[in-house]
Scaffold this active site. Sequence first.
Site, PDB file in Angstrom:
ATOM      1  N   GLU A 153     -20.395 -13.801 -10.234  1.00 36.36           N
ATOM      2  CA  GLU A 153     -19.052 -13.276 -10.461  1.00 36.36           C
ATOM      3  C   GLU A 153     -18.080 -14.351 -10.962  1.00 36.36           C
ATOM      4  OE1 GLU A 153     -15.601 -10.769  -8.035  1.00 36.36           O
ATOM      5  OE2 GLU A 153     -17.145 -11.851  -6.904  1.00 36.36           O
ATOM      6  N   GLU A 159      -8.944 -19.189  -7.894  1.00 34.80           N
ATOM      7  CA  GLU A 159     -10.045 -19.216  -6.938  1.00 34.80           C
ATOM      8  C   GLU A 159     -11.175 -20.155  -7.353  1.00 34.80           C
ATOM      9  OE1 GLU A 159     -11.257 -15.453  -5.326  1.00 34.80           O
ATOM     10  OE2 GLU A 159      -9.325 -14.524  -5.803  1.00 34.80           O
ATOM     11  N   ASP A 186     -15.178  -7.996 -12.387  1.00 35.41           N
ATOM     12  CA  ASP A 186     -14.176  -7.650 -11.384  1.00 35.41           C
ATOM     13  C   ASP A 186     -12.847  -7.412 -12.101  1.00 35.41           C
ATOM     14  OD1 ASP A 186     -11.927  -8.110  -9.492  1.00 35.41           O
ATOM     15  OD2 ASP A 186     -13.535  -8.484  -8.049  1.00 35.41           O
ATOM     16  N   HIS A 189      -9.828  -9.799 -11.181  1.00 30.74           N
ATOM     17  CA  HIS A 189      -9.905 -11.137 -11.773  1.00 30.74           C
ATOM     18  C   HIS A 189      -9.709 -11.071 -13.284  1.00 30.74           C
ATOM     19  CE1 HIS A 189     -11.084 -12.924  -8.011  1.00 30.74           C
ATOM     20  NE2 HIS A 189     -12.145 -12.145  -7.902  1.00 30.74           N
ATOM     21  N   GLU A 247     -13.726  -3.005  -4.492  1.00 29.04           N
ATOM     22  CA  GLU A 247     -13.353  -4.193  -3.733  1.00 29.04           C
ATOM     23  C   GLU A 247     -11.848  -4.350  -3.911  1.00 29.04           C
ATOM     24  OE1 GLU A 247     -15.357  -8.447  -3.130  1.00 29.04           O
ATOM     25  OE2 GLU A 247     -13.886  -8.438  -4.769  1.00 29.04           O
TER      26      GLU A 247
END
Length: 270
Positions: A153, A159, A186, A189, A247
């Site tokens: 990912e 991050e 994702d 992100h 998520e």
Amino acid sequence: MKSCVTIALVPSIQTGPWIYWHDLSTSMAKAADLGFDAVELFTPSADAVSIDRLMALSNQFGLDIAAVGTGAGKVLHGLTLTDPDPAVRSRAVAFISDMITFGARFGAPAIIGSMQGNAVPGVEKEQALDWLAEGVNILGKRAEEQGVNLIYEPLNRYETNLINRLEDGVTFLKSLEARHVVLLADLFHMNIEEVSLADSIRSAGSYTGHVHFADSNRRPIGCGHTALTDVAAALKEMDYQGYISAEAFPWPDPDEAAKQTIAAFKQYFG
């Protein structure tokens, strides 16, 4: 495409981007009642959930296990694949390897997200990427032996300072010896890093093996400003057949977040 909702089962963690929390049986029952196809698990370790119990619950509620997260390796134990200490990197590989074996019992791949780590001060980015590739090669081959993929990912710049965009993720995967590694797209992100979410998904093509379904503010889809129509069109064009997994923060609460998520899934992919 199949719908999926996340369940966090780490008692020491009280906040984060997971819809359901702590109670596996109740969470799976609620997910099944809403019509989800699968659940994605975030557990503290590979042995935190009994294989037999999870298998029984999966059969009882008709839910697949879509994937297993490995982030507890970093959150609880401080392990990453790019730590300057080779002993720590070795323990990180072992932790993820155990998670691969756990997930493989259900045909579920493990996800490497936060455990990729960072290029810390005093370490060149190229060196950190070499360590990352070394670990992912080992783990990708381990996943292949277990009959599953490994999911990598790209994370946003706040991050990790390693790989932030899908395009760079594709380049990274192409450099690996392991061939059973796919990307996680994702949407949260990507909203930070990509010029166009839809175009990035189209460019990544078949390298995309999992999608995290969250809006621009990491709340459930429909609670932010992400343009999902174009994203859904891109996934359909590439004939994506994997999971669309929520998520996201449980806003305003887990039950409402789950209802909002399944409604959005049906709106865009149903």
